[in-house]
Scaffold this motif. Structure first.
Motif, PDB file in Angstrom:
ATOM      1  N   GLY A  42      68.338   4.621  23.770  1.00 42.99           N
ATOM      2  CA  GLY A  42      69.115   4.491  22.544  1.00 42.99           C
ATOM      3  C   GLY A  42      68.633   3.336  21.673  1.00 42.99           C
ATOM      4  O   GLY A  42      67.766   2.443  22.017  1.00 42.99           O
ATOM      5  N   ASP A  43      68.987   3.318  20.530  1.00 50.63           N
ATOM      6  CA  ASP A  43      68.468   2.534  19.453  1.00 50.63           C
ATOM      7  C   ASP A  43      69.098   1.094  19.991  1.00 50.63           C
ATOM      8  O   ASP A  43      70.203   0.895  20.161  1.00 50.63           O
ATOM      9  CB  ASP A  43      68.865   2.847  17.973  1.00 50.63           C
ATOM     10  CG  ASP A  43      68.354   4.238  17.466  1.00 50.63           C
ATOM     11  OD1 ASP A  43      67.254   4.041  17.990  1.00 50.63           O
ATOM     12  OD2 ASP A  43      69.030   4.674  16.774  1.00 50.63           O
ATOM     13  N   ASN A  44      68.395   0.083  19.580  1.00 46.48           N
ATOM     14  CA  ASN A  44      68.689  -1.349  19.983  1.00 46.48           C
ATOM     15  C   ASN A  44      69.167  -1.825  21.287  1.00 46.48           C
ATOM     16  O   ASN A  44      69.970  -2.790  21.594  1.00 46.48           O
ATOM     17  CB  ASN A  44      69.900  -1.947  18.938  1.00 46.48           C
ATOM     18  CG  ASN A  44      69.657  -1.715  17.500  1.00 46.48           C
ATOM     19  OD1 ASN A  44      68.595  -1.974  16.975  1.00 46.48           O
ATOM     20  ND2 ASN A  44      70.675  -1.090  16.556  1.00 46.48           N
ATOM     21  N   VAL A  45      68.616  -0.898  22.298  1.00 47.66           N
ATOM     22  CA  VAL A  45      68.927  -1.333  23.692  1.00 47.66           C
ATOM     23  C   VAL A  45      67.776  -1.736  24.290  1.00 47.66           C
ATOM     24  O   VAL A  45      66.625  -1.227  24.324  1.00 47.66           O
ATOM     25  CB  VAL A  45      69.376  -0.104  24.536  1.00 47.66           C
ATOM     26  CG1 VAL A  45      69.619  -0.389  25.984  1.00 47.66           C
ATOM     27  CG2 VAL A  45      70.544   0.849  23.787  1.00 47.66           C
ATOM     28  N   THR A  46      67.545  -2.982  24.571  1.00 45.09           N
ATOM     29  CA  THR A  46      66.235  -3.938  24.943  1.00 45.09           C
ATOM     30  C   THR A  46      66.894  -4.879  25.974  1.00 45.09           C
ATOM     31  O   THR A  46      68.073  -5.086  26.309  1.00 45.09           O
ATOM     32  CB  THR A  46      65.940  -4.684  23.763  1.00 45.09           C
ATOM     33  OG1 THR A  46      66.752  -5.470  23.173  1.00 45.09           O
ATOM     34  CG2 THR A  46      65.252  -3.454  22.505  1.00 45.09           C
ATOM     35  N   GLY A  47      65.614  -5.296  26.674  1.00 45.17           N
ATOM     36  CA  GLY A  47      65.854  -6.547  27.744  1.00 45.17           C
ATOM     37  C   GLY A  47      66.837  -6.309  28.770  1.00 45.17           C
ATOM     38  O   GLY A  47      66.583  -5.125  29.586  1.00 45.17           O
ATOM     39  N   THR A  48      67.874  -7.149  29.171  1.00 45.06           N
ATOM     40  CA  THR A  48      68.514  -7.091  30.312  1.00 45.06           C
ATOM     41  C   THR A  48      69.453  -5.711  30.296  1.00 45.06           C
ATOM     42  O   THR A  48      69.429  -5.124  31.338  1.00 45.06           O
ATOM     43  CB  THR A  48      69.597  -8.250  30.375  1.00 45.06           C
ATOM     44  OG1 THR A  48      68.732  -9.332  30.437  1.00 45.06           O
ATOM     45  CG2 THR A  48      70.266  -8.085  31.581  1.00 45.06           C
ATOM     46  N   ALA A  49      69.788  -5.200  29.393  1.00 45.58           N
ATOM     47  CA  ALA A  49      70.972  -4.341  29.160  1.00 45.58           C
ATOM     48  C   ALA A  49      70.025  -3.132  29.420  1.00 45.58           C
ATOM     49  O   ALA A  49      70.258  -1.935  30.322  1.00 45.58           O
ATOM     50  CB  ALA A  49      71.492  -4.024  27.967  1.00 45.58           C
ATOM     51  N   LYS A  50      68.812  -2.867  28.772  1.00 45.84           N
ATOM     52  CA  LYS A  50      67.928  -1.664  29.258  1.00 45.84           C
ATOM     53  C   LYS A  50      67.404  -1.686  30.822  1.00 45.84           C
ATOM     54  O   LYS A  50      67.418  -0.818  31.452  1.00 45.84           O
ATOM     55  CB  LYS A  50      66.457  -1.694  28.692  1.00 45.84           C
ATOM     56  CG  LYS A  50      65.807  -0.685  28.488  1.00 45.84           C
ATOM     57  CD  LYS A  50      64.581  -0.584  27.554  1.00 45.84           C
ATOM     58  CE  LYS A  50      63.841   0.879  27.567  1.00 45.84           C
ATOM     59  NZ  LYS A  50      64.574   1.570  26.813  1.00 45.84           N
ATOM     60  N   SER A  51      67.126  -2.658  31.277  1.00 52.69           N
ATOM     61  CA  SER A  51      66.838  -2.965  32.799  1.00 52.69           C
ATOM     62  C   SER A  51      67.936  -2.393  33.504  1.00 52.69           C
ATOM     63  O   SER A  51      67.900  -1.749  34.510  1.00 52.69           O
ATOM     64  CB  SER A  51      66.522  -4.445  32.931  1.00 52.69           C
ATOM     65  OG  SER A  51      66.191  -4.479  34.452  1.00 52.69           O
ATOM     66  N   THR A  52      69.223  -3.175  33.088  1.00 48.84           N
ATOM     67  CA  THR A  52      70.471  -2.571  34.039  1.00 48.84           C
ATOM     68  C   THR A  52      70.649  -1.287  34.067  1.00 48.84           C
ATOM     69  O   THR A  52      71.016  -0.572  35.104  1.00 48.84           O
ATOM     70  CB  THR A  52      71.849  -3.489  33.498  1.00 48.84           C
ATOM     71  OG1 THR A  52      71.592  -5.049  33.555  1.00 48.84           O
ATOM     72  CG2 THR A  52      72.822  -2.995  34.338  1.00 48.84           C
ATOM     73  N   LEU A  53      70.430  -0.566  32.777  1.00 48.86           N
ATOM     74  CA  LEU A  53      70.565   0.929  32.928  1.00 48.86           C
ATOM     75  C   LEU A  53      70.055   1.627  33.516  1.00 48.86           C
ATOM     76  O   LEU A  53      70.158   2.504  34.210  1.00 48.86           O
ATOM     77  CB  LEU A  53      70.783   1.450  31.266  1.00 48.86           C
ATOM     78  CG  LEU A  53      72.060   0.779  30.538  1.00 48.86           C
ATOM     79  CD1 LEU A  53      71.786   0.968  29.135  1.00 48.86           C
ATOM     80  CD2 LEU A  53      73.297   1.530  30.919  1.00 48.86           C
ATOM     81  N   THR A  54      68.555   1.172  33.570  1.00 44.70           N
ATOM     82  CA  THR A  54      67.598   1.984  34.031  1.00 44.70           C
ATOM     83  C   THR A  54      67.546   1.833  35.763  1.00 44.70           C
ATOM     84  O   THR A  54      67.270   2.805  36.553  1.00 44.70           O
ATOM     85  CB  THR A  54      65.991   1.348  33.910  1.00 44.70           C
ATOM     86  OG1 THR A  54      66.336   1.510  32.358  1.00 44.70           O
ATOM     87  CG2 THR A  54      65.124   2.129  34.576  1.00 44.70           C
ATOM     88  N   VAL A 140      76.147  -4.931  30.285  1.00 45.01           N
ATOM     89  CA  VAL A 140      75.698  -4.338  28.967  1.00 45.01           C
ATOM     90  C   VAL A 140      76.499  -4.614  28.009  1.00 45.01           C
ATOM     91  O   VAL A 140      77.740  -4.551  28.056  1.00 45.01           O
ATOM     92  CB  VAL A 140      75.624  -2.828  29.259  1.00 45.01           C
ATOM     93  CG1 VAL A 140      75.089  -2.042  27.810  1.00 45.01           C
ATOM     94  CG2 VAL A 140      74.648  -2.392  30.628  1.00 45.01           C
ATOM     95  N   PRO A 141      75.942  -5.018  26.912  1.00 47.60           N
ATOM     96  CA  PRO A 141      76.885  -5.451  25.639  1.00 47.60           C
ATOM     97  C   PRO A 141      77.479  -4.387  25.221  1.00 47.60           C
ATOM     98  O   PRO A 141      77.238  -3.006  25.350  1.00 47.60           O
ATOM     99  CB  PRO A 141      75.766  -5.791  24.499  1.00 47.60           C
ATOM    100  CG  PRO A 141      74.330  -6.128  25.358  1.00 47.60           C
ATOM    101  CD  PRO A 141      74.688  -5.233  26.658  1.00 47.60           C
ATOM    102  N   GLY A 142      78.755  -4.661  24.633  1.00 44.78           N
ATOM    103  CA  GLY A 142      79.581  -3.544  24.143  1.00 44.78           C
ATOM    104  C   GLY A 142      79.387  -2.798  23.073  1.00 44.78           C
ATOM    105  O   GLY A 142      79.831  -1.698  22.899  1.00 44.78           O
ATOM    106  N   GLU A 143      78.167  -3.299  22.517  1.00 44.75           N
ATOM    107  CA  GLU A 143      77.910  -2.447  21.154  1.00 44.75           C
ATOM    108  C   GLU A 143      76.983  -1.394  21.599  1.00 44.75           C
ATOM    109  O   GLU A 143      76.538  -0.494  20.768  1.00 44.75           O
ATOM    110  CB  GLU A 143      77.155  -3.341  20.032  1.00 44.75           C
ATOM    111  CG  GLU A 143      75.979  -4.306  20.558  1.00 44.75           C
ATOM    112  CD  GLU A 143      76.376  -5.500  21.266  1.00 44.75           C
ATOM    113  OE1 GLU A 143      75.356  -6.345  21.350  1.00 44.75           O
ATOM    114  OE2 GLU A 143      77.539  -5.882  21.543  1.00 44.75           O
ATOM    115  N   VAL A 144      76.459  -1.230  22.952  1.00 45.21           N
ATOM    116  CA  VAL A 144      75.541  -0.120  23.461  1.00 45.21           C
ATOM    117  C   VAL A 144      76.369   0.874  23.627  1.00 45.21           C
ATOM    118  O   VAL A 144      77.374   1.130  24.178  1.00 45.21           O
ATOM    119  CB  VAL A 144      74.887  -0.646  24.816  1.00 45.21           C
ATOM    120  CG1 VAL A 144      74.091   0.536  25.351  1.00 45.21           C
ATOM    121  CG2 VAL A 144      73.953  -1.902  24.565  1.00 45.21           C
TER     122      VAL A 144
END
Length: 451
Positions: A42-54, A140-144
């Motif tokens: 999704g938009d604006n999902v980068t760094g640690t959040a993206k890694s955690t989700l993956t 993961v940030p709440g805005e994701v």
């Protein structure tokens, strides 16, 4: 034969419930975790959040896939074994192995498509709950925002369909290669021997588990929590290996307990006779108990050892460590839910198929109470055997990790945790078997033995 497959699904829907529920729950789990990949893109999902989700999608989803394929194969095998007489009849009137194979695969494919489509709605809800858990633990940030898109749908539909079809092909190959006389004998005795390929795969999974244990004790020593990467999967590999050997294990257990059980009188004698005649069904029933015990005990004590090692080092948990702990808890929850439903499905399907057997036993002079006592004894043996094998499988994880993490093979964790796992396995097994048997006994004995 494809037409026959769909008519069979319509006329004998109850016989396919266990397989359908395994596919449905499996597709739900797969799509829920695969939706983390949609969310990560999704938009604006980068760094640690993206890694955690993956990581969440690939690690937990990958093990979920392995459990789903194994569960679907087990339930399909049980369903086909229970239809041995039907298969023999079709062979006797001229059906070829290829035609029977197409019928079995057609049934599985039809079930898989329906199960996967119906699983989309609960998968969306489960995926939202999973992302909410990641939000609450600040991984993961709440805005994701949550996204359920083409990756989840494609993986859910595709993997469920392919795994069901492959499981059906494996099941059909064995069922169709047996001669008519052997099919009739298997239908009447239920004592078919495990194939050579099954034994080979059992040995392969056990060797892989041993390899993971050795790697953890040697290469991952003093690597901290990174040792979880190798030790965490050893218990599942060992559990699958032991589950594949379950027909041999149950045959051996029955032989060892035959004498003591017969000392209990008519109920014990009935239990021994039934277990010897129903080795395959008993093996199918003990499989989810092994998987449940191994994964629950292995993961809970692994996490307890990690927490103790972190406290001993006098350091606060990092974000990565909190993420791993959450991942482990999610694994436990997923496995507990999936294996619990798999256990209930298997026992209900196996017990419902015994209605005729119960009727014959009652007509021969056994009382309903003796039948219930026989099933209770079988449930105790199933629970003890499954818990013992599952505990052995868990050792492949907790002992190597203890050596790697704190130079001690003794795991941390409370004995009450282990007893809670055992108690849950016993309650699920006993309550399901008792309820299914009581329901089967409601049918009058004369009506139960009628075709």
């Amino acid at each position: 034969m494809i037409g026959l497959a769909f008519r069979s699904l319509r006329k004998r829907a109850g016989a396919f419930v266990a397989s359908f529920l395994s596919m449905f729950l499996g597709a739900t789990i797969l799509m829920a975790f695969a939706s983390m990949l949609d969310t990560a893109n999704g938009d604006n999902v980068t760094g640690t959040a993206k890694s955690t989700l993956t990581t969440m999608a690939s690690v937990v989803g990958g093990w979920g896939l392995l459990l789903v394929v194994f569960a679907v194969t087990s339930t399909l095998t049980l369903s086909v074994r229970q239809r041995a007489a039907e298969m023999a009849l079709l062979k006797s009137i001229g059906a070829t192995p290829a035609q029977l194979g197409r019928m079995i695969v057609g049934e599985a494919a039809g079930l898989a498509v329906v199960a996967a489509l119906l699983a989309i709605a609960p998968a969306v809800l489960a995926g939202r709950a999973l992302l909410g858990l990641l939000h609450d633990t600040h991984q993961v940030p709440g805005e994701v925002s949550y996204s359920f898109g083409p990756i989840a749908v494609a993986m859910g539909l595709g993997i469920t369909f392919v795994s069901a079809t492959l499981a059906a092909l494996l099941t059909a190959r064995r069922a169709t290669r047996v001669r008519v006389t052997e099919s009739l004998m298997a239908a009447s005795t239920g004592t078919a021997k495990p194939s050579r390929k099954r034994l080979v795969f059992a040995g392969l999974f056990l060797l892989l588990a041993l390899d993971e244990a050795i790697v953890t004790c040697t290469l991952m020593r003093d690597k901290g929590s990174d040792a979880m990467a190798t030790s965490g999967q050893a218990d599942i590999l060992a559990a699958i290996g032991l589950a594949l050997l379950s027909p041999l294990i149950m045959r051996r257990v029955t032989g060892l307990l035959a004498g003591p059980l017969r000392m209990l009188g008519a109920t014990g004698d009935l239990a021994v006779t039934n277990m010897r005649r129903r080795t395959g069904a008993m093996a199918a029933a003990v499989t989810p108990i092994i998987l449940f015990t191994a994964t629950a005990v292995g993961t809970l004590f692994l996490q307890a050892t990690e927490n103790a090692a972190t406290r001993a080092a006098g350091v606060a948990k990092t974000a990565d460590q909190k993420g791993i702990e959450t991942l482990n808890l999610v694994v436990i929850g997923m496995v507990v839910l999936f294996t619990a439903i798999m256990l209930v499905n298997t026992l209900v399907a196996a017990t419902a198929h015994r209605r005729r057997e119960f009727g014959q036993t009652r007509l021969a002079g056994a009382t309903p109470r003796q039948v219930l006592g026989t099933v209770a004894l079988e449930s105790v043996i199933l629970t003890v055997t499954g818990v013992a094998c599952g505990t052995v499988a868990a050792v492949f994880t907790i002992v190597p990790f203890g050596i790697a993490r704190k130079d001690s093979p003794t795991p941390d964790g409370s004995v009450w945790t282990y007893l809670a796992v055992v108690a849950l396995a016993a309650v699920l097994t006993g309550a399901t078997a008792y309820g299914a048997t009581r329901r089967a006994l409601r049918t009058p004995a004369v009506n139960a033995v009628m075709p």
